[in-house]
Design an enzyme around this catalytic site. Structure first.
Site, PDB file in Angstrom:
ATOM      1  N   LEU A   1      16.915 -21.380 -23.405  1.00 37.66           N
ATOM      2  CA  LEU A   1      16.024 -22.295 -24.108  1.00 37.66           C
ATOM      3  C   LEU A   1      16.153 -22.010 -25.593  1.00 37.66           C
ATOM      4  O   LEU A   1      16.037 -20.859 -26.015  1.00 37.66           O
ATOM      5  CB  LEU A   1      14.584 -22.084 -23.646  1.00 37.66           C
ATOM      6  CG  LEU A   1      13.559 -22.966 -24.351  1.00 37.66           C
ATOM      7  CD1 LEU A   1      12.588 -23.568 -23.346  1.00 37.66           C
ATOM      8  CD2 LEU A   1      12.805 -22.181 -25.416  1.00 37.66           C
TER       9      LEU A   1
ATOM     10  N   TYR B   1       9.388  13.820 -13.335  1.00 34.68           N
ATOM     11  CA  TYR B   1       9.148  13.752 -14.776  1.00 34.68           C
ATOM     12  C   TYR B   1       9.457  15.151 -15.299  1.00 34.68           C
ATOM     13  O   TYR B   1       8.794  16.118 -14.891  1.00 34.68           O
ATOM     14  CB  TYR B   1       7.699  13.383 -15.067  1.00 34.68           C
ATOM     15  CG  TYR B   1       7.368  11.963 -14.667  1.00 34.68           C
ATOM     16  CD1 TYR B   1       7.710  10.893 -15.495  1.00 34.68           C
ATOM     17  CD2 TYR B   1       6.717  11.687 -13.465  1.00 34.68           C
ATOM     18  CE1 TYR B   1       7.415   9.590 -15.132  1.00 34.68           C
ATOM     19  CE2 TYR B   1       6.425  10.383 -13.099  1.00 34.68           C
ATOM     20  CZ  TYR B   1       6.768   9.349 -13.934  1.00 34.68           C
ATOM     21  OH  TYR B   1       6.484   8.058 -13.572  1.00 34.68           O
TER      22      TYR B   1
HETATM   23  C1  LIG Z   1      15.215   0.380 -18.445  1.00 42.46           C
HETATM   24  C2  LIG Z   1      13.956  -0.141 -17.837  1.00 42.46           C
HETATM   25  C3  LIG Z   1      13.350   0.568 -16.814  1.00 42.46           C
HETATM   26  C4  LIG Z   1      12.195   0.055 -16.214  1.00 42.46           C
HETATM   27  N1  LIG Z   1      11.625   0.749 -15.188  1.00 42.46           N
HETATM   28  C5  LIG Z   1      10.546   0.202 -14.569  1.00 42.46           C
HETATM   29  C6  LIG Z   1       9.943   0.829 -13.439  1.00 42.46           C
HETATM   30  O1  LIG Z   1      10.371   1.892 -13.007  1.00 42.46           O
HETATM   31  N2  LIG Z   1       8.890   0.220 -12.833  1.00 42.46           N
HETATM   32  C7  LIG Z   1       8.388  -0.998 -13.287  1.00 42.46           C
HETATM   33  O2  LIG Z   1       7.456  -1.566 -12.676  1.00 42.46           O
HETATM   34  N3  LIG Z   1       8.913  -1.589 -14.367  1.00 42.46           N
HETATM   35  C8  LIG Z   1       9.987  -1.030 -15.007  1.00 42.46           C
HETATM   36  N4  LIG Z   1      10.522  -1.658 -16.055  1.00 42.46           N
HETATM   37  C9  LIG Z   1       9.909  -2.903 -16.481  1.00 42.46           C
HETATM   38  C10 LIG Z   1      10.325  -4.029 -15.591  1.00 42.46           C
HETATM   39  O3  LIG Z   1      11.727  -4.074 -15.534  1.00 42.46           O
HETATM   40  C11 LIG Z   1       9.730  -5.289 -16.155  1.00 42.46           C
HETATM   41  O4  LIG Z   1       8.324  -5.171 -16.171  1.00 42.46           O
HETATM   42  C12 LIG Z   1      10.115  -6.512 -15.356  1.00 42.46           C
HETATM   43  O5  LIG Z   1      11.499  -6.681 -15.382  1.00 42.46           O
HETATM   44  C13 LIG Z   1       9.438  -7.731 -15.936  1.00 42.46           C
HETATM   45  O6  LIG Z   1       9.997  -8.885 -15.386  1.00 42.46           O
HETATM   46  P1  LIG Z   1      10.028 -10.189 -16.226  1.00 42.46           P
HETATM   47  O7  LIG Z   1      10.577 -11.227 -15.305  1.00 42.46           O
HETATM   48  O8  LIG Z   1       8.719 -10.446 -16.847  1.00 42.46           O
HETATM   49  O9  LIG Z   1      11.017  -9.902 -17.449  1.00 42.46           O
HETATM   50  P2  LIG Z   1      12.576  -9.556 -17.463  1.00 42.46           P
HETATM   51  O10 LIG Z   1      13.018  -8.870 -16.245  1.00 42.46           O
HETATM   52  O11 LIG Z   1      12.816  -8.909 -18.776  1.00 42.46           O
HETATM   53  O12 LIG Z   1      13.269 -10.979 -17.446  1.00 42.46           O
HETATM   54  C14 LIG Z   1      13.228 -11.863 -18.545  1.00 42.46           C
HETATM   55  C15 LIG Z   1      14.467 -12.730 -18.479  1.00 42.46           C
HETATM   56  O13 LIG Z   1      14.363 -13.788 -19.414  1.00 42.46           O
HETATM   57  C16 LIG Z   1      15.654 -14.050 -19.921  1.00 42.46           C
HETATM   58  N5  LIG Z   1      15.496 -14.772 -21.196  1.00 42.46           N
HETATM   59  C17 LIG Z   1      14.948 -14.326 -22.342  1.00 42.46           C
HETATM   60  N6  LIG Z   1      14.938 -15.304 -23.264  1.00 42.46           N
HETATM   61  C18 LIG Z   1      15.502 -16.398 -22.695  1.00 42.46           C
HETATM   62  C19 LIG Z   1      15.770 -17.725 -23.155  1.00 42.46           C
HETATM   63  N7  LIG Z   1      15.448 -18.140 -24.393  1.00 42.46           N
HETATM   64  N8  LIG Z   1      16.370 -18.594 -22.320  1.00 42.46           N
HETATM   65  C20 LIG Z   1      16.708 -18.212 -21.043  1.00 42.46           C
HETATM   66  N9  LIG Z   1      16.480 -16.963 -20.563  1.00 42.46           N
HETATM   67  C21 LIG Z   1      15.862 -16.070 -21.371  1.00 42.46           C
HETATM   68  C22 LIG Z   1      16.264 -12.675 -20.076  1.00 42.46           C
HETATM   69  O14 LIG Z   1      17.670 -12.750 -20.122  1.00 42.46           O
HETATM   70  C23 LIG Z   1      15.730 -11.965 -18.845  1.00 42.46           C
HETATM   71  O15 LIG Z   1      16.633 -12.024 -17.760  1.00 42.46           O
HETATM   72  C24 LIG Z   1      11.639  -1.157 -16.688  1.00 42.46           C
HETATM   73  C25 LIG Z   1      12.241  -1.840 -17.729  1.00 42.46           C
HETATM   74  C26 LIG Z   1      13.379  -1.342 -18.309  1.00 42.46           C
HETATM   75  C27 LIG Z   1      14.007  -2.108 -19.449  1.00 42.46           C
END
Ligand SMILES: Cc1cc2nc3c(=O)[nH]c(=O)nc-3n(C[C@H](O)[C@H](O)[C@H](O)COP(=O)(O)OP(=O)(O)OC[C@H]3O[C@@H](n4cnc5c(N)ncnc54)[C@H](O)[C@@H]3O)c2cc1C
Length: 508
Positions: free
Chosen positions: A138, A217
């Site tokens: 987007l 941890y």
């Molecule tokens: C390294 C790491 C370790 C983690 N470990 C844990 C854990 O152990 N336990 C836990 O609960 N949570 C963990 N988290 C957090 C967890 O991954 C997130 O809370 C979860 O992924 C949130 O999901 P989401 O769909 O909101 O966002 P995301 O998974 O970040 O997905 C967002 C998506 O939107 C897409 N996007 C962004 N902008 C645009 C656009 N303009 N157009 C189209 N697509 C777009 C991105 O490419 C991405 O794929 C971790 C996060 C990271 C980075």
């Protein structure tokens, strides 16, 4: 030419894919766009709590998720230590079976990583009718009283298309471009810590317990780090902190230094780990000031970012996606008034606040003893936060007096409006599809039929006790398995009462 959809979902992570799946299952026309070429390759959020598994059960994917997380049945161990064979500072959890959740749910927890759960969500969302486009981002969004106009760009061809949607679900992650575009601020703490993520293969022998999720941890004299096994045999994630304030950056951790740190962390000086992936991220605790602007709703990390200590980021992203889905579906079908959509923020934002607060306290206990949490509301018991959470909004007719608590004790569920309806053996499969009236005796059938909702008489003493009903009483449960209202005993005019209640909770 302008394309039409009822709901445009931006982002195909856990939040966006959950919204897509639940929307498509409700028959809503949904288009999902994701800028990456596919779903997440890194396991990131590992673990599905019982509430997430309950939602997955209702979406028909719980078995598949359990199959890809064979460690789940064996439990979770959480240890705070100086190194894998070093001094144990706290044993937070010896075995997941220590949790007694039987009064609240019959669902098991899962332990699958995000990398294996997202493809399941994707496949089922598409099977239910969602259109999902990868490498599509987007790039612009405007809205008026009647809908949202979004410009999408294909990242390979550069081709731009315009989509007109009734609503947009912004599931575009922690750095949400949509949130910024809408001018929605965030409050909280940035840069609580900076982590490297190092996925490596090695045989750690008996340092890590096989079969369980064994989460460490590590407060090592030279570094702080997390270390956990994965669903892939002999594959681990090592996540040491680095400190930009000391001038450090990920570039200061070349291969040999990481290998040395892994050897120290595991107390295996001759180990030859094979590093298969590295990345870095910033741990933050940030809550969006609003979850909605007009026809656009923030979901998952776009709405809040929480420290990973507690594993709730991914779980609440799923919860947000499921929540906005049933509400949008009800409004788009004309079953509910548009004001039902205000309940998304009213219900989900307090949950996000609670999760952030609790994760900050966990972070102090597990990783950063020096973290100042003095101004933060005390942590809730993790089981009560997951299964005993409370919603207050116009989609719930609360009973007075309200004790003000954020949660209830899941060992003694009360069946009060605003709380999860206990998922007993006799009720779990009656819930989670649509509005349902669960009755402790006859008398409600004609009223439910007139209101167009399902009605079940549950002939089970345990049900009546856990739902707080005497003979002739009934509990009205929403599509998300939350009690909207109950009549603890029979009423004189069931049809009139049910009509009044449904009009109120559906904002009609
Ligand atoms: C390294 C790491 C370790 C983690 N470990 C844990 C854990 O152990 N336990 C836990 O609960 N949570 C963990 N988290 C957090 C967890 O991954 C997130 O809370 C979860 O992924 C949130 O999901 P989401 O769909 O909101 O966002 P995301 O998974 O970040 O997905 C967002 C998506 O939107 C897409 N996007 C962004 N902008 C645009 C656009 N303009 N157009 C189209 N697509 C777009 C991105 O490419 C991405 O794929 C971790 C996060 C990271 C980075």
């Amino acid at each position: 030419m302008e394309e039409r959809t009822q709901v445009l979902v931006v982002g195909a992570g856990l939040g966006g894919l959950s919204a897509s799946l639940f929307l498509a299952r409700e028959g809503v026309d949904v288009l999902t766009v994701e800028r990456h070429a596919g779903t997440s390759v890194h396991s990131r959020a590992a673990g599905q709590n019982w509430r997430t598994m309950e939602l997955f059960h209702w979406a028909g994917i719980d078995r598949e998720v359990l199959e890809v997380s064979p460690r789940a049945s064996q439990g979770l161990r959480i240890t705070v230590a100086t190194s894998l064979a070093g001094r144990v500072l706290h044993r937070l959890l010896e075995d997941g079976s220590e949790y007694d959740i039987s009064a609240s749910t019959t669902m098991p927890a899962g332990m699958a990583g995000q990398d294996v759960v997202e493809p399941i969500l994707l496949a089922h969302a598409e099977k239910a009718g969602a259109r999902v486009r990868f490498r599509t981002e987007l790039v612009d969004l405007t809205q008026d009283d009647d809908g949202v106009t979004a410009t999408l760009r294909h990242r390979d061809s550069g081709e731009e298309t315009v989509v007109r949607a009734d609503y947009v679900v912004a599931a575009d992650g922690g750095r949400s471009g949509i949130r910024g575009r809408l001018g929605i601020g965030t409050t909280g703490m940035d840069a609580l810590s900076h982590c490297l993520g190092v996925v490596f293969d090695a045989d750690l022998g008996d340092r890590v317990r096989p079969g369980v999720t064994d989460l460490f941890y590590l407060q090592h004299p030279d570094f702080t780090a997390g270390l956990v096994n994965t669903d892939v045999p002999n594959r681990y994630v090592f996540a040491p902190d680095y400190f930009p304030a000391r001038g450090e950056s990920p570039a200061d951790f070349p291969h040999d230094r990481l290998v040395a740190m892994i050897r120290s962390a595991t107390d295996l000086p001759d180990l030859e780990p094979r590093i298969v992936w590295t990345g870095s991220w910033e741990v933050a605790a940030r809550l969006a000031d609003r979850f909605r602007e007009g026809r656009v709703f923030l979901v998952g990390d776009a709405a809040k970012v929480t420290p990973p200590t507690g594993g709730q980021g991914g779980n609440t992203a799923v919860g947000d996606g499921a929540d906005i889905a049933w509400k949008l579906a009800a409004v788009l079908r004309g079953d509910a008034g548009p004001a039902l959509l205000d309940t998304y923020e009213a219900e989900r934002r307090p949950i996000a606040r609670m999760i952030i607060d609790t994760s900050l306290h966990n972070m102090k206990q597990r990783m950063h003893p020096g973290l100042d949490v003095s101004g933060i509301t005390p942590a809730e018991d993790p089981l009560n936060a997951v299964l005993g959470f409370r919603y207050r909004s116009s989609a719930v007719l609360s009973e007075e007096p309200d004790d003000g608590a954020r949660v209830e004790d899941i060992h003694a569920p009360t069946g009060r409006p605003g709380f999860r309806a206990p998922g007993l053996a006799s009720t779990l499969d009656l819930l989670g599809r649509s509005w349902v009236l669960l009755c402790a005796g006859d008398g409600w059938g004609p009223a439910a039929a007139e209101a167009g909702i399902d009605c079940h008489v549950v002939d089970d003493q345990l049900f009546a006790a856990r739902y707080g009903l005497s003979t002739g009483g009934a509990s009205l449960v929403r599509p998300d398995g939350v009690v909207a209202w109950r009549a603890p005993m029979s009423v004189d005019d069931p049809a009139g009462e049910l009509r009044r209640v449904l009009d109120a909770v559906l904002s009609r």
